[in-house]
Design a protein around this motif. Structure first.
Motif, PDB file in Angstrom:
ATOM      1  N   MET A 161       0.859  -1.202   0.000  1.00 39.89           N
ATOM      2  CA  MET A 161       0.000   0.000   0.000  1.00 39.89           C
ATOM      3  C   MET A 161       0.882   1.234   0.000  1.00 39.89           C
ATOM      4  O   MET A 161       1.890   1.302   0.678  1.00 39.89           O
ATOM      5  N   HIS A 162       0.449   2.236  -0.751  1.00 36.27           N
ATOM      6  CA  HIS A 162       1.230   3.459  -0.835  1.00 36.27           C
ATOM      7  C   HIS A 162       1.214   4.194   0.491  1.00 36.27           C
ATOM      8  O   HIS A 162       0.184   4.318   1.139  1.00 36.27           O
ATOM      9  N   ASP A 163       2.390   4.728   0.896  1.00 35.62           N
ATOM     10  CA  ASP A 163       2.475   5.420   2.189  1.00 35.62           C
ATOM     11  C   ASP A 163       1.559   6.631   2.220  1.00 35.62           C
ATOM     12  O   ASP A 163       0.959   6.955   3.236  1.00 35.62           O
ATOM     13  N   ASN A 164       1.473   7.352   1.067  1.00 37.29           N
ATOM     14  CA  ASN A 164       0.668   8.562   1.077  1.00 37.29           C
ATOM     15  C   ASN A 164      -0.820   8.262   1.200  1.00 37.29           C
ATOM     16  O   ASN A 164      -1.612   9.105   1.580  1.00 37.29           O
ATOM     17  N   ILE A 165      -1.208   7.016   0.903  1.00 46.50           N
ATOM     18  CA  ILE A 165      -2.607   6.648   1.038  1.00 46.50           C
ATOM     19  C   ILE A 165      -2.918   6.252   2.475  1.00 46.50           C
ATOM     20  O   ILE A 165      -3.993   6.508   2.989  1.00 46.50           O
ATOM     21  N   SER A 166      -1.960   5.628   3.146  1.00 49.52           N
ATOM     22  CA  SER A 166      -2.227   5.137   4.494  1.00 49.52           C
ATOM     23  C   SER A 166      -2.374   6.276   5.494  1.00 49.52           C
ATOM     24  O   SER A 166      -2.886   6.076   6.570  1.00 49.52           O
ATOM     25  N   ASP A 167      -1.895   7.466   5.180  1.00 51.06           N
ATOM     26  CA  ASP A 167      -2.084   8.622   6.047  1.00 51.06           C
ATOM     27  C   ASP A 167      -3.500   9.163   5.868  1.00 51.06           C
ATOM     28  O   ASP A 167      -3.947   9.444   4.764  1.00 51.06           O
ATOM     29  N   ALA A 168      -4.197   9.307   7.024  1.00 47.98           N
ATOM     30  CA  ALA A 168      -5.585   9.784   6.960  1.00 47.98           C
ATOM     31  C   ALA A 168      -5.602  11.297   6.830  1.00 47.98           C
ATOM     32  O   ALA A 168      -6.002  12.016   7.722  1.00 47.98           O
ATOM     33  N   ASP A 169      -5.136  11.809   5.695  1.00 50.54           N
ATOM     34  CA  ASP A 169      -5.114  13.243   5.492  1.00 50.54           C
ATOM     35  C   ASP A 169      -6.485  13.727   5.017  1.00 50.54           C
ATOM     36  O   ASP A 169      -7.395  12.930   4.771  1.00 50.54           O
ATOM     37  N   TRP A 170      -6.599  15.015   4.861  1.00 50.05           N
ATOM     38  CA  TRP A 170      -7.902  15.585   4.537  1.00 50.05           C
ATOM     39  C   TRP A 170      -8.418  15.079   3.197  1.00 50.05           C
ATOM     40  O   TRP A 170      -9.612  14.852   3.023  1.00 50.05           O
ATOM     41  N   THR A 222     -14.622  -2.120  -0.730  1.00 52.45           N
ATOM     42  CA  THR A 222     -13.279  -2.363  -0.198  1.00 52.45           C
ATOM     43  C   THR A 222     -12.424  -1.108  -0.140  1.00 52.45           C
ATOM     44  O   THR A 222     -11.304  -1.158   0.382  1.00 52.45           O
ATOM     45  N   LEU A 223     -12.910   0.015  -0.652  1.00 45.72           N
ATOM     46  CA  LEU A 223     -12.047   1.190  -0.770  1.00 45.72           C
ATOM     47  C   LEU A 223     -11.735   1.849   0.566  1.00 45.72           C
ATOM     48  O   LEU A 223     -10.662   2.431   0.737  1.00 45.72           O
ATOM     49  N   GLY A 224     -12.681   1.785   1.516  1.00 45.75           N
ATOM     50  CA  GLY A 224     -12.399   2.389   2.808  1.00 45.75           C
ATOM     51  C   GLY A 224     -11.132   1.818   3.433  1.00 45.75           C
ATOM     52  O   GLY A 224     -10.322   2.543   4.021  1.00 45.75           O
ATOM     53  N   ALA A 225     -10.942   0.495   3.262  1.00 46.32           N
ATOM     54  CA  ALA A 225      -9.759  -0.158   3.822  1.00 46.32           C
ATOM     55  C   ALA A 225      -8.480   0.193   3.070  1.00 46.32           C
ATOM     56  O   ALA A 225      -7.381  -0.036   3.574  1.00 46.32           O
ATOM     57  N   GLN A 226      -8.623   0.762   1.867  1.00 42.75           N
ATOM     58  CA  GLN A 226      -7.455   1.082   1.053  1.00 42.75           C
ATOM     59  C   GLN A 226      -6.980   2.522   1.206  1.00 42.75           C
ATOM     60  O   GLN A 226      -5.830   2.819   0.906  1.00 42.75           O
ATOM     61  N   ILE A 227      -7.852   3.401   1.671  1.00 43.11           N
ATOM     62  CA  ILE A 227      -7.467   4.819   1.659  1.00 43.11           C
ATOM     63  C   ILE A 227      -7.410   5.459   3.038  1.00 43.11           C
ATOM     64  O   ILE A 227      -7.059   6.631   3.145  1.00 43.11           O
ATOM     65  N   VAL A 228      -7.739   4.707   4.088  1.00 41.23           N
ATOM     66  CA  VAL A 228      -7.580   5.239   5.446  1.00 41.23           C
ATOM     67  C   VAL A 228      -6.828   4.207   6.279  1.00 41.23           C
ATOM     68  O   VAL A 228      -6.729   3.046   5.899  1.00 41.23           O
ATOM     69  N   PRO A 229      -6.279   4.600   7.441  1.00 43.92           N
ATOM     70  CA  PRO A 229      -5.581   3.642   8.293  1.00 43.92           C
ATOM     71  C   PRO A 229      -6.491   2.495   8.724  1.00 43.92           C
ATOM     72  O   PRO A 229      -7.702   2.655   8.835  1.00 43.92           O
ATOM     73  N   LYS A 230      -5.892   1.341   8.988  1.00 40.29           N
ATOM     74  CA  LYS A 230      -6.667   0.152   9.334  1.00 40.29           C
ATOM     75  C   LYS A 230      -7.569   0.377  10.544  1.00 40.29           C
ATOM     76  O   LYS A 230      -8.666  -0.151  10.627  1.00 40.29           O
ATOM     77  N   LYS A 231      -7.085   1.179  11.499  1.00 40.67           N
ATOM     78  CA  LYS A 231      -7.876   1.403  12.715  1.00 40.67           C
ATOM     79  C   LYS A 231      -9.138   2.209  12.442  1.00 40.67           C
ATOM     80  O   LYS A 231     -10.042   2.252  13.290  1.00 40.67           O
ATOM     81  N   ASN A 232      -9.212   2.857  11.274  1.00 36.69           N
ATOM     82  CA  ASN A 232     -10.365   3.703  10.944  1.00 36.69           C
ATOM     83  C   ASN A 232     -11.270   3.096   9.883  1.00 36.69           C
ATOM     84  O   ASN A 232     -12.139   3.790   9.339  1.00 36.69           O
ATOM     85  N   ARG A 281     -17.566 -15.383  16.405  1.00 35.91           N
ATOM     86  CA  ARG A 281     -16.618 -14.671  17.234  1.00 35.91           C
ATOM     87  C   ARG A 281     -16.449 -13.243  16.727  1.00 35.91           C
ATOM     88  O   ARG A 281     -16.696 -12.945  15.559  1.00 35.91           O
ATOM     89  N   GLU A 282     -16.027 -12.365  17.601  1.00 36.24           N
ATOM     90  CA  GLU A 282     -15.750 -10.977  17.224  1.00 36.24           C
ATOM     91  C   GLU A 282     -14.637 -10.961  16.167  1.00 36.24           C
ATOM     92  O   GLU A 282     -13.590 -11.600  16.346  1.00 36.24           O
ATOM     93  N   PRO A 283     -14.849 -10.284  15.033  1.00 35.21           N
ATOM     94  CA  PRO A 283     -13.798 -10.249  14.017  1.00 35.21           C
ATOM     95  C   PRO A 283     -12.593  -9.432  14.478  1.00 35.21           C
ATOM     96  O   PRO A 283     -12.735  -8.478  15.258  1.00 35.21           O
ATOM     97  N   GLY A 284     -11.430  -9.799  13.986  1.00 34.39           N
ATOM     98  CA  GLY A 284     -10.215  -9.062  14.314  1.00 34.39           C
ATOM     99  C   GLY A 284     -10.071  -7.839  13.454  1.00 34.39           C
ATOM    100  O   GLY A 284     -10.927  -7.543  12.625  1.00 34.39           O
ATOM    101  N   PRO A 285      -8.974  -7.090  13.623  1.00 39.64           N
ATOM    102  CA  PRO A 285      -8.732  -5.918  12.795  1.00 39.64           C
ATOM    103  C   PRO A 285      -8.479  -6.304  11.358  1.00 39.64           C
ATOM    104  O   PRO A 285      -8.136  -7.446  11.059  1.00 39.64           O
ATOM    105  N   VAL A 286      -8.685  -5.343  10.449  1.00 38.04           N
ATOM    106  CA  VAL A 286      -8.408  -5.582   9.044  1.00 38.04           C
ATOM    107  C   VAL A 286      -6.921  -5.887   8.876  1.00 38.04           C
ATOM    108  O   VAL A 286      -6.071  -5.127   9.351  1.00 38.04           O
ATOM    109  N   PRO A 287      -6.578  -6.996   8.219  1.00 39.33           N
ATOM    110  CA  PRO A 287      -5.166  -7.363   8.088  1.00 39.33           C
ATOM    111  C   PRO A 287      -4.390  -6.325   7.299  1.00 39.33           C
ATOM    112  O   PRO A 287      -4.906  -5.715   6.369  1.00 39.33           O
TER     113      PRO A 287
END
Length: 395
Positions: free
Chosen positions: A1-10, A125-135, A387-393
């Motif tokens: 994943m691109h670093d600039n995408i993993s940052d939850a910028d504006w 699936t795009l939400g998981a690609q453009i924001v941090p996994k925790k979000n 069971r409760e699902p884990g975080p997005v890998p």
């Protein structure tokens, strides 16, 4: 994943909001004719039941398109693909506005249905690609908040526009909104490469997984029962519930507002308490439908309004929660799992409306809500033992 995408910028969050508006546009396009059936029927001279095919057939074609797009379009870069699909939806809306025969209207709707299913399958699936996994849960809440909003606000908005300016204007506005979304996606969504098309084996692998089977079963039961009841909520309120006609619109708006509020609340908690949210929402929906079916004539407008708000908020949490659950469980199978979810969702819309029509004469309006409550109650058991699902890998 691109670093600039993993940052939850504006820009990433603006892109998420653009996708949320896109989901509002496509689901409004799907459901808006429910509020325009009589107007279209009178104008084109065809029976109302026949006009209803532009909703049911649209939903079922979109279901097939969701699966087909995952197989054939999965390798395409996401931004140009999404822009192209929204442009097709825009053309479909404008073509529907200019249709002078029912066959022309149906053709315009069919074209839009193919783009609808593909667009929805891809944005899952795009939400998981453009924001941090925790979000991911929050991003999914925003993206699919449009689905909730359209499910409860799209129909009355289309009806209002149709009564004021004609049904053609309603379709034209949907087309214009789709065009604006296409521009917003082009300006804000980052460059994302496709993950490659998927084959039948990948789809079968997801379908054979017992975890997904239970989530898909809950989705099918919840959405079918919801639309089986919600399609007939207006005649239920005016008839068995004894509500004055001029109060119906405010009650439906309260239903919709509760759904939007639930998206905000669940978005803040869904990444930590997903199973509790989905299970509680299923129980609340079942309880609200039961109470409406059995007690509506004795509750008054305030009591009915409270139950509608519980129903609206709970179904919104279910929509977002189940989609988020799919993404958290799927990992590298996210595209095919999301495509199956979208296909089931759209198939359930058509199935719910069809079952409602089939059962109505036997059950009556109150009985229809009672049956919907019993069906959604089964969905509680489908989820309760997961069971409760884990975080997005991480990718």
């Amino acid at each position: 994943m691109h670093d600039n995408i993993s940052d939850a910028d504006w820009r990433s969050w603006i892109a998420v909001c653009a996708l949320g508006i896109g989901s509002f546009a496509i689901v409004t396009a799907e459901l808006a004719p429910i509020g325009l059936l009589s107007l279209i029927s009178d104008d084109l001279g065809v029976p109302t039941g026949q006009v209803g095919l532009i909703v049911t057939l649209y939903a079922w074609i979109a279901a097939g398109a969701a699966i087909a797009s995952a197989v054939w379009l999965g390798g395409m870069p996401r931004r140009p693909l999404l822009v192209g699909l929204m442009l097709v939806l825009a053309i479909s809306g404008v073509a529907a506005a200019f249709a002078d025969r029912f066959a022309s209207l149906m053709a315009a709707r069919i074209v839009g249905a193919f783009a609808h299913g593909a667009f929805w399958a891809m944005i899952g699936t795009l939400g998981a690609q453009i924001v941090p996994k925790k979000n991911v849960g929050l991003a999914t809440s925003i993206i699919f908040g449009g689905v909730s909003a359209a499910s409860v606000l799209g129909v009355p908005m289309a009806n209002f526009i149709g009564v004021a300016s004609g049904w053609r204007m309603a379709f034209a506005i949907i087309g214009a909104l789709s065009l604006l979304v296409a521009v917003a996606i082009w300006l804000t969504v980052p460059r994302l490469a496709g993950r490659g098309g998927i084959g039948a084996q990948a789809l079968l692998r997801v379908l054979a997984d017992r975890r997904f089977q239970k989530i898909f079963l809950a989705t099918l039961l919840a959405i079918t029962s919801h639309f089986m009841a919600f399609t007939y909520i207006e005649p239920f309120l005016i008839g068995p519930a004894g509500v004055s006609g001029h109060v119906v619109a405010p009650l439906l708006l309260a239903f919709g507002a509760s759904g939007l509020a639930a998206n905000v609340l669940t978005g803040a908690m869904i990444d930590l308490r997903l199973k509790a949210i989905v299970t509680s929402a299923l129980v609340l929906t079942c309880g609200a439908l039961l109470a409406l079916a059995m007690s509506a004539p004795y509750l008054g407008v305030l009591g009915i309004g409270v139950l509608l708000m519980l129903w609206g908020g709970a179904i919104a949490a279910i929509l977002v929660g189940l989609q988020t659950w799919i993404l958290k469980e799927a990992g590298q199978d996210a595209l095919q799992a999301s495509a199956i979810y979208v296909a089931l969702f759209n198939a359930a819309i058509g199935l719910g409306a069809a079952l409602g029509a089939a059962f109505l004469s036997a059950t009556g309006l109150s009985g229809l809500l009672l049956l919907a409550a019993l069906i959604i109650g089964v969905g509680v058991f489908a989820i309760a033992f997961l069971r409760e699902p884990g975080p997005v890998p991480a990718e």
